[in-house]
Write an enzyme that holds these catalytic residues in place. Structure first.
Site, mmCIF file in Angstrom:
data_model
loop_
_atom_site.group_PDB
_atom_site.id
_atom_site.type_symbol
_atom_site.label_atom_id
_atom_site.label_comp_id
_atom_site.label_asym_id
_atom_site.label_seq_id
_atom_site.Cartn_x
_atom_site.Cartn_y
_atom_site.Cartn_z
ATOM 1 N N ASN A 1 0.520 -12.854 -3.070
ATOM 2 C CA ASN A 1 -0.045 -11.894 -2.268
ATOM 3 C C ASN A 1 1.139 -10.889 -2.077
ATOM 4 O O ASN A 1 0.900 -9.961 -2.623
ATOM 5 C CB ASN A 1 -0.275 -12.653 -0.952
ATOM 6 C CG ASN A 1 -0.771 -11.804 0.083
ATOM 7 O OD1 ASN A 1 -0.878 -10.581 0.003
ATOM 8 N ND2 ASN A 1 -1.384 -12.453 1.175
ATOM 9 N N ASP A 2 2.302 -11.280 -1.614
ATOM 10 C CA ASP A 2 3.052 -10.142 -1.264
ATOM 11 C C ASP A 2 4.103 -9.610 -2.448
ATOM 12 O O ASP A 2 4.015 -8.427 -2.487
ATOM 13 C CB ASP A 2 4.430 -10.992 -0.454
ATOM 14 C CG ASP A 2 4.067 -11.443 0.884
ATOM 15 O OD1 ASP A 2 3.172 -10.932 1.198
ATOM 16 O OD2 ASP A 2 4.710 -12.435 1.041
#
Lengths: 466, 102
Positions: free
Chosen positions: A392-393
């Site tokens: 995600n990040d």
């Protein structure tokens, strides 16, 4: 004579530590390097048990004492061996943190016991007190890091103006320590109070730091424990403790800096909180607009089957779901159909640098297919499909274009340059840094919700049916 | 102050030793590729388990009558062993996976 043999065994051990670390810098010799260092450690331990003599004649080897020492080693070996063998690959970071804490506690206990022998002896007492303080901080800090990685304690806990409080506690610990060294006191109560305060500082030091930064923290605490061991070496004028401790201290510090560089954040930011209050408001402020597009597994399989080049972006979700074997199967199937498949490895993907490499190596993914960020970023423009699995990040464009985002400035994988983006996630929950990801709202992005292992297994069977 | 200077003077070899070791540590680690960072951190973690040598020394220098110290020493040796054995075994498990490849 005997003392010289002991010194030689320490010399051999020191050399094996240096050689071991050096060999670990090359994938071909790494495993042997670890064994070399382990052999050196065994020599140093055996030498100490049988040959060590304190100059002033305190040393004694009663049968019962020797039995106790061997029993302690046996207990530690059995527990350590079993835990290390049984633990899943995903739990590695926690485990390293835990073992690091054990070393810190060992150093702290040595300090507690040696304190009374060195009262009024300023030089050695400095080594004792500093070793104890650093060991305690490393111990309690590692336990908090362990709990955070474990998910038991996954929200950073921040008191108002915790930086000021923490700095204050740190100064208090150091001043207290200086008092203990220079006043010549031999009070056990004061000593244990200092011990408690140092433990408390360790907790306060790690507790405000977000889970995503834990690798950096563990690496830092690792070098702390090294330092604590080196103080022990100082105290006993023991060369092997000095070499081992200092080597780890300097290597750990360097590794910490390298990791921070990978996240494009100075170390002070990690400790004093770039993810602090300003970050939290930014999350609330910049709510992402747009709609999410769903895709079913069948369509995703078709899409991948008819593309020329697929890049897989693995993240912690892959590790959690234990999907490393299935993803290798998917990769092999696609390759059989003439699709070029590569893995894009972000330096901080997972919970530790190199976490993804270790994980994928476990399922026999070819080493050459794992491509690091700088190398693969230009390739996304010529890629048909990017498959993001549980990451995600590290693919959040906010790192590039939203200065208010807490991860602003972190280099990311440029997945949005690819023609299609498939994102597999369990839900729309935010990533570890706790922030929204506008990539999911990109018109090129299709989401495949579900556990990574389930989704990938279905993808594989769809592909096989084609 | 006097005491500290004295201490440094009498232990000057140790200070040389420490400074040289710092450089060795940095040099040796400096060449490690990113892929090996996790195993390396784990390996370094095992090496600082050398603190167990200190725990053994404490035990050897403790009189049998001093039960609290013996108990603490016992605990310290257990913890140190956990660090050493666990550290090396975990590192070996990680590196085992790399070995098959090339």
């Amino acid at each position: 004579m005997i003392q010289n043999i002991l010194e030689i065994s320490y010399l051999i051990a020191s050399v094996t530590f240096i050689m071991g670390l050096r060999m670990m810098s090359n994938p071909k010799t790494a495993r042997k390097g670890n064994l070399v260092a382990a052999a050196g450690m065994a020599i140093a331990i055996a030498g100490t048990i049988f040959l060590y003599e304190n100059g002033s004649g305190y040393t004694s080897r009663e049968g019962l004492k020797m039995a106790l020492i061997f029993a302690a080693i046996l207990v530690g070996t059995v527990i350590g061996w079993m835990t290390a063998k049984k633990v899943q690959m995903t739990k590695m970071p926690e485990l390293v943190s835990m073992f690091n804490g054990m070393g810190g506690a060992c150093a702290a206990l040595i300090g507690l016991m040696e304190f009374h022998h060195n009262v009024g002896n300023t030089g050695p007492q400095m080594a004792v007190v500093l070793g104890m303080i650093i060991g305690s901080v490393s111990f309690s800090g590692s336990i908090v890091a362990f709990l955070k990685l474990n998910g038991t304690m996954n929200k950073p806990v921040r008191l108002p103006s915790y930086n000021i409080i923490n700095t204050f506690i740190m100064i208090a610990v150091l001043a207290y320590g200086a008092f203990m060294i220079f006043s010549g006191t031999d009070s056990s109560v004061l000593l244990y109070l200092l011990f408690a305060l140092a433990l408390f500082y360790g907790v306060m030091f790690v507790i405000p730091i977000g889970g995503a930064d834990m690798p950096v923290v563990i690496s830092l605490l690792n070098s702390f424990t090294g330092l604590a061991a080196a103080f022990g070496g100082f105290l006993y004028d023991n060369k092997v403790m000095l070499t081992g401790g200092i080597l780890v201290g300097s290597a750990g510090t360097l590794l910490t800096i390298v990791m921070c560089k990978a996240m494009n954040r100075p170390l002070s930011n990690v400790i004093f909180g770039a993810f602090g209050a300003s970050g939290a408001t930014a999350v609330a402020g910049s709510s992402v607009q747009g709609s999410i597009k769903d895709i079913n597994v069948n369509d995703a399989a078709v899409l991948m089957n008819y593309s020329k080049k697929v890049i897989i972006v693995p993240g912690y979700g892959l590790a959690v779901a234990q999907a490393q074997h299935v993803i290798h199967e998917l990769e092999t199937l696609l390759e059989e159909r003439g699709v070029e498949v590569k893995y894009a490895i972000h330096p901080v993907a997972g919970r530790m640098p190199g976490h993804m490499n270790v994980l994928l190596a476990e399922s026999n993914v070819d080493y050459g297919k794992l491509v690091e960020m700088e190398e693969i970023n230009p390739e996304f423009a010529t890629t048909d499909v990017v498959l993001v699995v549980g990451a995600n990040d590290v693919v959040n464009p906010a790192a590039k274009n939203d200065p208010s985002s807490p991860i602003y400035g972190m280099p990311i994988l440029d997945v949005e340059n690819a023609t299609h983006i498939l994102v597999n996630k369990r839900s729309m929950n935010a990533g570890y840094a706790g922030i929204e990801n506008e990539l999911f709202y990109n018109p090129k992005t299709s989401m495949v919700f579900g556990d990574a292992k389930d989704v990938l297994t279905k993808l594989v069977s769809e592909l096989k049916a084609m | 102050m006097e005491a500290i200077l004295d201490f440094i003077g009498t232990h000057k070899e140790v200070f040389y030793f420490v400074i040289l070791s710092i450089f060795v540590g940095v040099e040796v680690i400096g060449k490690v590729p990113t892929v090996l960072h996790t195993p390396l951190m784990s390996g370094a973690n095992a090496i600082h388990g050398v603190v167990i040598v200190g725990a053994i020394i404490v035990m050897l220098d403790t009189e049998m009558s001093n039960i609290p110290s013996l108990a603490l020493g016992f605990l310290a040796v257990v913890l140190g062993t956990l660090n050493v054995v666990g550290g090396f075994v975990v590192t070996d498990r990680m590196l085992e996976m790399f070995k098959k490849k090339k």
